[in-house]
Write a protein that holds these residues in place. Structure first.
Motif, PDB file in Angstrom:
ATOM      1  N   GLY A   1     -26.336   6.073  36.672  1.00 13.69           N
ATOM      2  CA  GLY A   1     -27.203   5.256  37.507  1.00 13.69           C
ATOM      3  C   GLY A   1     -26.433   4.899  38.765  1.00 13.69           C
ATOM      4  N   LEU A   2     -26.653   3.709  39.226  1.00 12.58           N
ATOM      5  CA  LEU A   2     -25.932   3.190  40.374  1.00 12.58           C
ATOM      6  C   LEU A   2     -24.459   3.045  39.991  1.00 12.58           C
ATOM      7  N   LEU A   3     -23.578   3.626  40.785  1.00 14.91           N
ATOM      8  CA  LEU A   3     -22.141   3.527  40.526  1.00 14.91           C
ATOM      9  C   LEU A   3     -21.519   2.530  41.495  1.00 14.91           C
ATOM     10  N   ARG A   4     -20.568   1.783  40.996  1.00 13.25           N
ATOM     11  CA  ARG A   4     -19.918   0.755  41.816  1.00 13.25           C
ATOM     12  C   ARG A   4     -18.483   1.150  42.093  1.00 13.25           C
ATOM     13  N   THR A   5     -18.118   1.417  43.230  1.00 11.78           N
ATOM     14  CA  THR A   5     -18.805   1.630  44.487  1.00 11.78           C
ATOM     15  C   THR A   5     -18.431   3.025  44.973  1.00 11.78           C
ATOM     16  N   THR A   6     -19.392   3.725  45.542  1.00  8.13           N
ATOM     17  CA  THR A   6     -19.184   5.066  46.083  1.00  8.13           C
ATOM     18  C   THR A   6     -19.674   5.068  47.528  1.00  8.13           C
ATOM     19  N   ASP A   7     -19.514   6.192  48.196  1.00 10.78           N
ATOM     20  CA  ASP A   7     -20.053   6.299  49.555  1.00 10.78           C
ATOM     21  C   ASP A   7     -21.556   6.045  49.552  1.00 10.78           C
TER      22      ASP A   7
ATOM     23  N   ALA B   1     -22.147   2.156  48.952  1.00 12.36           N
ATOM     24  CA  ALA B   1     -21.318   1.223  49.722  1.00 12.36           C
ATOM     25  C   ALA B   1     -22.141   0.149  50.431  1.00 12.36           C
ATOM     26  N   ALA B   2     -23.365   0.487  50.836  1.00 12.01           N
ATOM     27  CA  ALA B   2     -24.210  -0.485  51.548  1.00 12.01           C
ATOM     28  C   ALA B   2     -25.043  -1.338  50.599  1.00 12.01           C
ATOM     29  N   THR B   3     -24.914  -1.101  49.309  1.00  9.86           N
ATOM     30  CA  THR B   3     -25.690  -1.865  48.327  1.00  9.86           C
ATOM     31  C   THR B   3     -25.158  -3.297  48.269  1.00  9.86           C
ATOM     32  N   PRO B   4     -26.045  -4.270  48.420  1.00 10.57           N
ATOM     33  CA  PRO B   4     -25.593  -5.669  48.367  1.00 10.57           C
ATOM     34  C   PRO B   4     -25.096  -6.054  46.970  1.00 10.57           C
ATOM     35  N   ASP B   5     -24.149  -6.984  46.929  1.00 12.09           N
ATOM     36  CA  ASP B   5     -23.626  -7.461  45.644  1.00 12.09           C
ATOM     37  C   ASP B   5     -24.736  -7.986  44.745  1.00 12.09           C
TER      38      ASP B   5
ATOM     39  N   LEU C   1     -27.762  -7.747  39.708  1.00 11.30           N
ATOM     40  CA  LEU C   1     -29.045  -7.579  39.017  1.00 11.30           C
ATOM     41  C   LEU C   1     -28.975  -6.432  38.008  1.00 11.30           C
ATOM     42  N   ILE C   2     -28.453  -5.305  38.449  1.00 16.01           N
ATOM     43  CA  ILE C   2     -28.321  -4.143  37.552  1.00 16.01           C
ATOM     44  C   ILE C   2     -27.390  -4.484  36.394  1.00 16.01           C
ATOM     45  N   ALA C   3     -26.261  -5.106  36.686  1.00 20.52           N
ATOM     46  CA  ALA C   3     -25.309  -5.473  35.630  1.00 20.52           C
ATOM     47  C   ALA C   3     -25.976  -6.369  34.593  1.00 20.52           C
ATOM     48  N   GLY C   4     -26.777  -7.304  35.032  1.00 20.16           N
ATOM     49  CA  GLY C   4     -27.453  -8.220  34.112  1.00 20.16           C
ATOM     50  C   GLY C   4     -28.474  -7.544  33.225  1.00 20.16           C
ATOM     51  N   MET C   5     -28.918  -6.355  33.603  1.00 19.35           N
ATOM     52  CA  MET C   5     -29.912  -5.620  32.810  1.00 19.35           C
ATOM     53  C   MET C   5     -29.261  -4.672  31.807  1.00 19.35           C
ATOM     54  N   THR C   6     -27.943  -4.519  31.854  1.00 18.40           N
ATOM     55  CA  THR C   6     -27.259  -3.597  30.948  1.00 18.40           C
ATOM     56  C   THR C   6     -26.636  -4.349  29.780  1.00 18.40           C
ATOM     57  N   PRO C   7     -26.588  -3.735  28.614  1.00 21.45           N
ATOM     58  CA  PRO C   7     -25.925  -4.375  27.480  1.00 21.45           C
ATOM     59  C   PRO C   7     -24.450  -4.687  27.740  1.00 21.45           C
TER      60      PRO C   7
END
Length: 105
Positions: free
Chosen positions: A42-48, A51-55, A60-66
């Motif tokens: 999915g979304l990887l933290r952080t790649t090129d 990189a522009a994805t807000p924290d 939000l994504i982290a909170g949805m993962t086990p």
């Protein structure tokens, strides 16, 4: 393909094609002792690309993962190394989703 939360139709269609190619190639190459697998993230933290994805989006994504985290490129690479190792010798035609458990199907 497993959880299309954003309507990226071209991306979803291409991913489905890669899954089909993986399974077809596994069937064709299996008799030769060659395994063919796919690793999806999915979304990887952080790649090129992210990189522009807000924290706030990462949070939000982290909170949805086990695992309550966003997968890093290093963690994604670990899964790829599994397929490059002898430990995966009996695995073929599979799509391994490496996303901290976000997609569960």
């Amino acid at each position: 393909v497993q959880n299309p939360v954003v309507p990226y139709h071209d991306y979803t269609a291409a991913k489905a094609a890669l899954m089909s190619l993986t399974r077809t190639a596994a069937g064709d190459l299996g008799p030769l002792g060659i395994t063919v697998n796919m690793v999806s993230g999915g979304l990887l933290r952080t790649t090129d690309a992210s990189a522009a994805t807000p924290d706030a989006v990462f949070d939000l994504i982290a909170g949805m993962t086990p695992l309550r985290s966003v997968t890093t490129p290093q963690e994604f690479a670990d899964a790829i190394l599994f397929f490059a190792s002898p430990w995966s010798r009996a695995v073929t035609g599979q799509n391994l989703v490496v996303d901290g458990g976000l997609v569960r199907d």
